[in-house]
Enzyme design. Sequence first.
Site, mmCIF file in Angstrom:
data_model
loop_
_atom_site.group_PDB
_atom_site.id
_atom_site.type_symbol
_atom_site.label_atom_id
_atom_site.label_comp_id
_atom_site.label_asym_id
_atom_site.label_seq_id
_atom_site.Cartn_x
_atom_site.Cartn_y
_atom_site.Cartn_z
ATOM 1 C CB CYS A 219 71.238 95.077 22.832
ATOM 2 S SG CYS A 219 71.453 93.421 22.335
ATOM 3 C CG HIS B 56 75.020 95.659 25.082
ATOM 4 N ND1 HIS B 56 73.582 96.355 26.025
ATOM 5 C CD2 HIS B 56 74.392 94.524 24.751
ATOM 6 C CE1 HIS B 56 72.545 95.197 25.358
ATOM 7 N NE2 HIS B 56 73.885 94.449 24.831
#
Length: 263
Positions: free
Chosen positions: A111, A208
């Site tokens: 991310c 994630h």
Amino acid sequence: MPSAEVTRADATRGASSGRRVRIAHLYPELLNLYGDSGNILVLRKRLEWRGLGADVMEVHVDDTPSFSNVDLVFIGGGTDREQRIVCEKLLGVRNELAAFVEDGGVLAAVCGGYQLLGESYAMGDEKLPGLSLVDLRTERGTPRLIGNVAVKSRICPHVIVGYENHGGRTYLGDGVEPLGRVAYGNGNDGTSGFEGCLYKNVVGTYVHGPLLPKNPGVADYLLSRALERRYGDGSLEPLDDTEELAANQAMYDRMMSGDIETQ
């Protein structure tokens, strides 16, 4: 269970082979959205279960990292504020980190960490310089791309599953391979059908959740590449991943059946 598999009980063998992987975990106090530190636990245990050694070095904000004796670097995700702090810190050692990457060092970035790999990333209306380790850029877009995600990738035999939440739209340069194709969710930009990036031994992704507990194939890819670089032998004994793969399959099945909504 096939006899070739290594069970959890085999961890008592110890690091008999003498092979070790040295892992640098960058700024865990800042970059730990959605349990990203759990990725380090997975890497450590998958080495230990095979009788291999794991040396984990946490690099904190006041530290100056060195990558000269590191096999695998991990950069997690954080808020915009934390991402800016980390980028400023890493720009100070950018040349050493770039040399590590070009020499085949293994780097996994999730991310916000993924966005830092490129030439630039957007924070609000501001364009900030990235680390320029990979030919990619990240622009700001609306709406945020939020929800569960599934990615089919050549680096592991199972679909990569997890969760994404990013306002950035990441675009890969010529010659940069995506991590994979989106089977469910948004990926890099919500339109191209690509997710993440692969460059040398760099893996960047928006996944994630954390990434590795439900995706053991990704963990083993990273470990194998690190072992290959240091020892010239990236072979790993197979583990009994029944539970991990069951969790992976259950999440994928729910996505594809419509039981999980994306936003």
